[in-house]
Design an enzyme around this catalytic site. Structure first.
Site, PDB file in Angstrom:
ATOM      1  N   ASN A   1       0.674  -1.368  -0.070  1.00  0.00           N
ATOM      2  CA  ASN A   1       0.002  -0.052  -0.016  1.00  0.00           C
ATOM      3  C   ASN A   1       0.796   1.406  -0.016  1.00  0.00           C
ATOM      4  O   ASN A   1       0.226   2.493  -0.549  1.00  0.00           O
ATOM      5  CB  ASN A   1      -0.958  -0.096   1.085  1.00  0.00           C
TER       6      ASN A   1
ATOM      7  N   LEU B   1       1.122  -5.076  11.704  1.00  0.00           N
ATOM      8  CA  LEU B   1       0.325  -5.770  10.935  1.00  0.00           C
ATOM      9  C   LEU B   1      -1.135  -5.109  10.549  1.00  0.00           C
ATOM     10  O   LEU B   1      -1.552  -4.071  11.173  1.00  0.00           O
ATOM     11  CB  LEU B   1       0.059  -6.999  11.704  1.00  0.00           C
TER      12      LEU B   1
ATOM     13  N   GLU C   1     -11.078  -7.672   7.937  1.00  0.00           N
ATOM     14  CA  GLU C   1     -10.398  -6.437   7.412  1.00  0.00           C
ATOM     15  C   GLU C   1     -10.931  -6.242   5.955  1.00  0.00           C
ATOM     16  O   GLU C   1     -10.593  -7.404   4.974  1.00  0.00           O
ATOM     17  CB  GLU C   1      -8.762  -6.546   7.796  1.00  0.00           C
TER      18      GLU C   1
ATOM     19  N   LYS D   1      12.934  -6.363   0.994  1.00  0.00           N
ATOM     20  CA  LYS D   1      12.041  -6.838   0.120  1.00  0.00           C
ATOM     21  C   LYS D   1      10.796  -6.250  -0.176  1.00  0.00           C
ATOM     22  O   LYS D   1       9.768  -6.552   0.867  1.00  0.00           O
ATOM     23  CB  LYS D   1      11.852  -8.419   0.479  1.00  0.00           C
ATOM     24  N   PRO D   2      10.471  -5.556  -1.321  1.00  0.00           N
ATOM     25  CA  PRO D   2       9.147  -4.852  -1.734  1.00  0.00           C
ATOM     26  C   PRO D   2       8.150  -6.004  -1.691  1.00  0.00           C
ATOM     27  O   PRO D   2       8.435  -7.322  -1.904  1.00  0.00           O
ATOM     28  CB  PRO D   2       9.413  -4.020  -2.745  1.00  0.00           C
TER      29      PRO D   2
ATOM     30  N   GLU E   1       6.955   1.515  14.805  1.00  0.00           N
ATOM     31  CA  GLU E   1       7.515   2.496  13.950  1.00  0.00           C
ATOM     32  C   GLU E   1       7.399   3.927  14.403  1.00  0.00           C
ATOM     33  O   GLU E   1       6.337   4.244  14.960  1.00  0.00           O
ATOM     34  CB  GLU E   1       7.441   2.265  12.685  1.00  0.00           C
TER      35      GLU E   1
ATOM     36  N   GLY F   1       2.597  -5.555   7.182  1.00  0.00           N
ATOM     37  CA  GLY F   1       1.938  -6.661   6.294  1.00  0.00           C
ATOM     38  C   GLY F   1       0.724  -7.033   7.158  1.00  0.00           C
ATOM     39  O   GLY F   1       0.329  -6.650   7.976  1.00  0.00           O
ATOM     40  N   SER F   2       0.239  -8.334   6.546  1.00  0.00           N
ATOM     41  CA  SER F   2      -1.070  -8.858   7.056  1.00  0.00           C
ATOM     42  C   SER F   2      -0.759  -9.628   8.245  1.00  0.00           C
ATOM     43  O   SER F   2       0.181 -10.116   8.739  1.00  0.00           O
ATOM     44  CB  SER F   2      -1.658  -9.589   6.275  1.00  0.00           C
TER      45      SER F   2
ATOM     46  N   CYS G   1      -3.571   0.886   6.642  1.00  0.00           N
ATOM     47  CA  CYS G   1      -3.538   0.170   7.801  1.00  0.00           C
ATOM     48  C   CYS G   1      -4.362   0.755   8.846  1.00  0.00           C
ATOM     49  O   CYS G   1      -5.287   0.038   9.566  1.00  0.00           O
ATOM     50  CB  CYS G   1      -2.345  -0.426   8.178  1.00  0.00           C
TER      51      CYS G   1
HETATM   52  N1  NAI Z   1       0.456  -2.103  10.708  1.00  0.00           N
HETATM   53  C1  NAI Z   1       0.778  -1.379   9.685  1.00  0.00           C
HETATM   54  O1  NAI Z   1       1.499  -0.696   9.639  1.00  0.00           O
HETATM   55  C2  NAI Z   1       0.283  -1.856   8.298  1.00  0.00           C
HETATM   56  C3  NAI Z   1      -0.116  -2.877   7.966  1.00  0.00           C
HETATM   57  N2  NAI Z   1      -0.723  -3.228   6.681  1.00  0.00           N
HETATM   58  C4  NAI Z   1      -1.314  -4.424   6.548  1.00  0.00           C
HETATM   59  O2  NAI Z   1      -0.940  -5.284   5.552  1.00  0.00           O
HETATM   60  C5  NAI Z   1      -1.838  -5.853   4.823  1.00  0.00           C
HETATM   61  C6  NAI Z   1      -1.859  -5.557   3.347  1.00  0.00           C
HETATM   62  O3  NAI Z   1      -0.605  -5.643   2.886  1.00  0.00           O
HETATM   63  P1  NAI Z   1       0.043  -6.941   2.113  1.00  0.00           P
HETATM   64  O4  NAI Z   1       1.240  -6.276   1.284  1.00  0.00           O
HETATM   65  O5  NAI Z   1      -1.028  -7.734   1.327  1.00  0.00           O
HETATM   66  O6  NAI Z   1       0.607  -7.817   3.060  1.00  0.00           O
HETATM   67  P2  NAI Z   1       1.221  -9.576   3.017  1.00  0.00           P
HETATM   68  O7  NAI Z   1       1.394  -9.772   4.412  1.00  0.00           O
HETATM   69  O8  NAI Z   1       0.751 -10.066   2.069  1.00  0.00           O
HETATM   70  O9  NAI Z   1       2.768  -9.101   2.685  1.00  0.00           O
HETATM   71  C7  NAI Z   1       3.873  -7.898   3.504  1.00  0.00           C
HETATM   72  C8  NAI Z   1       5.142  -8.586   3.230  1.00  0.00           C
HETATM   73  O10 NAI Z   1       5.362  -9.564   3.684  1.00  0.00           O
HETATM   74  C9  NAI Z   1       5.893 -10.562   2.816  1.00  0.00           C
HETATM   75  N3  NAI Z   1       5.565 -11.854   3.269  1.00  0.00           N
HETATM   76  C10 NAI Z   1       4.301 -12.384   3.221  1.00  0.00           C
HETATM   77  N4  NAI Z   1       4.192 -13.600   3.708  1.00  0.00           N
HETATM   78  C11 NAI Z   1       5.320 -13.889   4.188  1.00  0.00           C
HETATM   79  C12 NAI Z   1       6.096 -14.749   4.885  1.00  0.00           C
HETATM   80  N5  NAI Z   1       5.426 -16.020   5.260  1.00  0.00           N
HETATM   81  N6  NAI Z   1       7.592 -14.673   5.338  1.00  0.00           N
HETATM   82  C13 NAI Z   1       8.021 -13.553   4.969  1.00  0.00           C
HETATM   83  N7  NAI Z   1       7.628 -12.687   4.121  1.00  0.00           N
HETATM   84  C14 NAI Z   1       6.259 -12.621   3.873  1.00  0.00           C
HETATM   85  C15 NAI Z   1       5.334 -10.167   1.523  1.00  0.00           C
HETATM   86  O11 NAI Z   1       6.029 -10.475   0.413  1.00  0.00           O
HETATM   87  C16 NAI Z   1       5.422  -8.722   1.512  1.00  0.00           C
HETATM   88  O12 NAI Z   1       6.731  -8.139   1.406  1.00  0.00           O
HETATM   89  C17 NAI Z   1      -3.158  -5.567   5.383  1.00  0.00           C
HETATM   90  O13 NAI Z   1      -3.542  -6.383   6.435  1.00  0.00           O
HETATM   91  C18 NAI Z   1      -2.836  -4.161   6.078  1.00  0.00           C
HETATM   92  O14 NAI Z   1      -3.564  -3.955   7.308  1.00  0.00           O
HETATM   93  C19 NAI Z   1      -0.613  -2.524   5.885  1.00  0.00           C
HETATM   94  C20 NAI Z   1       0.066  -1.300   5.965  1.00  0.00           C
HETATM   95  C21 NAI Z   1       0.618  -0.820   7.377  1.00  0.00           C
HETATM   96  O1  LIG Z   2       0.849   2.167   7.645  1.00  0.00           O
HETATM   97  C1  LIG Z   2      -0.028   2.622   7.132  1.00  0.00           C
HETATM   98  O2  LIG Z   2      -0.707   1.999   6.197  1.00  0.00           O
HETATM   99  C2  LIG Z   2       0.202   4.075   7.155  1.00  0.00           C
HETATM  100  O3  LIG Z   2       0.886   4.154   8.546  1.00  0.00           O
HETATM  101  C3  LIG Z   2       0.996   4.472   5.967  1.00  0.00           C
HETATM  102  O4  LIG Z   2       2.362   3.973   5.965  1.00  0.00           O
HETATM  103  C4  LIG Z   2       3.159   4.499   5.572  1.00  0.00           C
HETATM  104  C5  LIG Z   2       2.506   5.876   5.135  1.00  0.00           C
HETATM  105  O5  LIG Z   2       3.648   6.815   5.619  1.00  0.00           O
HETATM  106  C6  LIG Z   2       1.398   5.956   6.242  1.00  0.00           C
HETATM  107  O6  LIG Z   2       0.482   6.834   6.021  1.00  0.00           O
END
Ligand code: NAI
Ligand SMILES: O=C(O)[C@@H](O)[C@@H]1OC[C@H](O)[C@H]1O
Length: 483
Positions: free
Chosen positions: A154, A253, A386, A177-178, A463, A230-231, A286
């Site tokens: 995102n 997460l 979510e 790793k993006p 963070e 991530g998730s 998030c």
């Molecule tokens: N708390 C926060 O700061 C934030 C949380 N999120 C959450 O992220 C989710 C959406 O983002 P996505 O990119 O779909 O998340 P995702 O969990 O699919 O991926 C995030 C990153 O982790 C890596 N990854 C996934 N599974 C892994 C594993 N088993 N081992 C190591 N690396 C792994 C992915 O390749 C990616 O680089 C939503 O649930 C959202 O709420 C998103 C932005 C901010």
């Molecule tokens: O984690 C998020 O999704 C937000 O905190 C978002 O992540 C990076 C950006 O700077 C924030 O707005």
């Protein structure tokens, strides 16, 4: 005629990697579905090489005075500023946010880098008196060593700045790793790293799926700290894998922020904040407003105002800044649509949206209309799961206590919004709402000097701000005897 996708390489030990790879990941423009870029799908061996390189570079990097490390970070921030428009356009192309949102993301990234660099002179230890004469007891702060930054889709660039800035200033090296769907700005960012002359191996970047390359980076004994955005599902897998080497973790997460509106709220301001906090970045933040919990006394008025405000949201080409852009991935869009359908089947009413917009420009790409679901209950799918998309379920509540109960019943706890003028209620929330961040009478904007962290299943560590920097340092205690 479609042009050949442009190739963007990975970066290991100051070298560009992957041009000879036949195994490539195709990058789609979420607005058109067009494949416009390609990146290497790295091998596990390359991930390992990136870690080894990172390890080889780390002690020399740590030995530099922090201000010298900071100078490299300032240089990176300056170069990003000079290329702001280029990066903003790439973000639109790979992630689908509007050009203005993308410009904001570049600014945010610069802020993360600059704030981190400014911390160089504030890495402080402690000195305590000893229990014996002529002795000193000192606690130093030292880097972890090799760190891994795993980013969500995102905010492909801002999340790099948020992780890399603090990691570098504190003397760590990092393998980035993006997300595999949004890897292009990461590759271009590494071009800046190269041009800024950072020592080889201090920043490395590999691309591949989380299940393969992410997992390999996490499982390696070289890795001393993993920061992932991530998730929850990914965070759980990472926790399990990190257990073997007891690797330190910072987990940002998923969450499900409730947007609580009580009967004494300033409704106009709450409506504006609720809409922005839901539809910004097409609902992919998030800390987005994931569910409105509105007091029954003001629910009808609130809903009417929300629907009127949403009518003003145009959907269209994010590069032209028309209004809301598309969802980033086709998979994400399918999931959003599925949640809406299930919630309607459970008895909720679709007040607007719930479908792909009409028109030739929306036939391809991941488009969805801004959607509002009325008569949702605490048990509706859209209220439990979510959404991470442009869908606002609205649930009527009869009291602050009921909202609190719904919010606290969740297993996650990232953030929440509370709109009330009653100081007793918001002071109560400070002690009782089980989330990492509470926005009280305020919309979605957070600041770098705050702290972004999830409670419960939404994360570990966090963070931003002084605590974010601190998260990249471990302590080393020195007993200095004078025998
Ligand atoms: N708390 C926060 O700061 C934030 C949380 N999120 C959450 O992220 C989710 C959406 O983002 P996505 O990119 O779909 O998340 P995702 O969990 O699919 O991926 C995030 C990153 O982790 C890596 N990854 C996934 N599974 C892994 C594993 N088993 N081992 C190591 N690396 C792994 C992915 O390749 C990616 O680089 C939503 O649930 C959202 O709420 C998103 C932005 C901010
Ligand atoms: O984690 C998020 O999704 C937000 O905190 C978002 O992540 C990076 C950006 O700077 C924030 O707005």
């Amino acid at each position: 005629m479609m042009s050949e996708p442009k190739f963007y390489p990975c970066y290991i030990n100051g070298e560009w990697i992957g041009a000879d790879h036949s195994d490539r990941i195709q990058v789609e423009n979420p607005a058109t579905g067009e494949v416009w870029a390609a990146v290497p799908n790295c091998s596990v061996e390359q991930a390992q090489q990136a870690l080894e390189t990172s390890q080889a570079a780390q002690q020399d990097w740590q030995d530099l005075p922090p201000v010298e490390r900071a100078n490299y970070i300032y240089e990176l921030a300056d170069r990003l500023k000079a290329e702001k428009e280029h990066f903003a356009k790439l973000l639109v192309m790979e992630q689908g946010k509007t050009l203005d949102e993308a410009r904001f993301e570049v600014d945010d990234t610069i802020r993360y880098m600059t704030y981190s660099a400014e911390a160089a002179r504030r890495i402080e230890g402690q000195i305590f008196p000893s229990d014996q004469p002529n002795e000193q007891l000192m606690i130093y702060k030292v880097p972890y060593g090799v760190t891994v930054g795993l980013c969500a889709f995102n905010y492909p660039l801002a999340l790099i700045g948020r992780k890399l800035g603090p990691a570098l200033v504190t003397g760590n090296t990092m393998v980035l790793k993006p997300h595999e769907a949004t890897p292009v700005t990461a590759s271009e960012f590494c071009r800046l790293v190269d041009e800024a002359g950072l020592p080889k191996g201090v920043v490395n970047m590999v691309i591949g799926t989380g299940a393969e390359i992410g997992a390999a980076l996490v499982a390696s004994p070289i890795t001393k700290l993993v920061s992932v955005t991530g998730s929850i599902r990914a965070g759980q897998a990472i926790c399990a894998s990190a257990a073997e080497n007891v690797t330190a973790l910072s987990l940002e997460l998923g969450g499900k922020a409730p947007f609580i509106v009580l009967d004494d709220a300033d409704l106009d301001k709450a409506v504006e904040a609720a809409v922005v906090a839901r539809f910004a970045n097409c609902g992919q933040v998030c800390i987005c407003n994931e569910v409105v919990l509105v007091h029954e006394k003001v629910a009808d008025e609130f809903t009417e105002k929300v629907l009127a405000r949403i009518k003003g949201i145009k959907v269209g080409d994010p590069m032209k800044n028309i209004g809301m852009g598309p969802s980033t991935t086709a998979g994400g869009l399918a999931r959003i649509d599925d949640i809406v359908k299930k919630t309607v089947a459970e008895g909720a009413t679709l007040a607007c949206g719930g479908r792909r917009p009409e028109g030739p420009e929306f036939e391809k790409g991941n488009w969805y209309e801004p959607t509002v679901l009325l008569n949702a209950t605490k048990d509706s799918t859209a209220v439990k799961e979510e959404i991470f998309g442009p869908v606002m379920p609205i649930v009527k509540i009869s009291s602050y206590e009921e909202a609190l109960e719904i919010a606290n019943a969740r297993e996650d706890g990232l953030s929440a919004y509370l709109w009330t003028r009653d100081y007793r209620k918001f002071m109560h929330a400070v002690g009782h709402l089980q989330v990492g961040t509470i926005f009280i009478n305020k919309g979605i904007v957070g600041y770098i000097q705050g702290y972004h962290s999830g409670h419960k299943r939404s994360g570990l560590g966090g963070e931003d701000g002084v605590h974010g920097i601190e998260g990249y340092l471990q302590k080393r205690t020195i007993y200095l005897g004078c025998q």
